[in-house]
Design a protein around this motif. Structure first.
Motif, PDB file in Angstrom:
ATOM      1  N   MET A   1       0.825  -1.184   0.000  1.00 19.79           N
ATOM      2  CA  MET A   1       0.000   0.000   0.000  1.00 19.79           C
ATOM      3  C   MET A   1       0.868   1.246   0.000  1.00 19.79           C
ATOM      4  N   LYS A   2       0.346   2.299  -0.539  1.00 17.34           N
ATOM      5  CA  LYS A   2       1.068   3.553  -0.626  1.00 17.34           C
ATOM      6  C   LYS A   2       0.769   4.421   0.597  1.00 17.34           C
ATOM      7  N   THR A   3       1.812   4.980   1.184  1.00 20.21           N
ATOM      8  CA  THR A   3       1.632   5.867   2.329  1.00 20.21           C
ATOM      9  C   THR A   3       1.060   7.199   1.848  1.00 20.21           C
ATOM     10  N   LEU A   4      -0.045   7.625   2.449  1.00 19.26           N
ATOM     11  CA  LEU A   4      -0.684   8.878   2.082  1.00 19.26           C
ATOM     12  C   LEU A   4      -0.138  10.060   2.862  1.00 19.26           C
ATOM     13  N   LYS A   5       0.185   9.811   4.124  1.00 15.28           N
ATOM     14  CA  LYS A   5       0.613  10.901   4.988  1.00 15.28           C
ATOM     15  C   LYS A   5       1.439  10.322   6.126  1.00 15.28           C
ATOM     16  N   THR A   6       2.435  11.055   6.574  1.00 14.33           N
ATOM     17  CA  THR A   6       3.215  10.648   7.732  1.00 14.33           C
ATOM     18  C   THR A   6       3.258  11.792   8.737  1.00 14.33           C
ATOM     19  N   PHE A   7       3.358  11.427  10.000  1.00 10.68           N
ATOM     20  CA  PHE A   7       3.472  12.389  11.087  1.00 10.68           C
ATOM     21  C   PHE A   7       4.612  11.945  11.988  1.00 10.68           C
ATOM     22  N   GLU A   8       5.345  12.895  12.513  1.00 11.85           N
ATOM     23  CA  GLU A   8       6.359  12.613  13.517  1.00 11.85           C
ATOM     24  C   GLU A   8       6.020  13.443  14.744  1.00 11.85           C
ATOM     25  N   ILE A   9       6.110  12.822  15.904  1.00 14.45           N
ATOM     26  CA  ILE A   9       5.780  13.491  17.160  1.00 14.45           C
ATOM     27  C   ILE A   9       7.031  13.507  18.023  1.00 14.45           C
ATOM     28  N   THR A  10       7.381  14.689  18.491  1.00  7.80           N
ATOM     29  CA  THR A  10       8.594  14.842  19.298  1.00  7.80           C
ATOM     30  C   THR A  10       8.296  14.659  20.780  1.00  7.80           C
TER      31      THR A  10
END
Length: 91
Positions: free
Chosen positions: A1-10
């Motif tokens: 599957m293709k990644t639509l969105k990524t998030f990184e949390i600090t």
């Protein structure tokens, strides 16, 4: 599957937060079109907590469900604020 969105949390974003999934859910509101969230799996691999979620919209067919993979690397009081402690991939 293709990644639509990524998030990184600090670490700074998680300071004084009881459950990191509250912050993850808040970030997921940036993904359009979902009305419901369901935890499908939670496990630990090599000291990293991995959670699989499904986002769905109760007003559309099952085919429009998006998968979410959350990886939590852990933190403590000594973790620097700019260190990424959670990453989230939406497929």
């Amino acid at each position: 599957m293709k990644t639509l969105k990524t998030f990184e949390i600090t670490a700074a974003e998680l300071r004084d937060v009881v459950d990191y999934m509250d912050v993850v859910t808040e970030k997921l509101y940036e993904v359009d079109g979902w009305t419901d969230i369901e935890e499908k799996n939670r496990s630990e691999m090599g000291g990293i907590e991995v959670v699989e979620l499904r986002l769905s919209n109760k007003y559309v067919d099952e085919g429009d469900i998006q998968n979410v993979f959350v990886r939590y690397y852990g933190m403590n009081d000594k973790t620097s604020d700019d260190k990424i402690v959670v990453d989230v991939e939406v497929e």
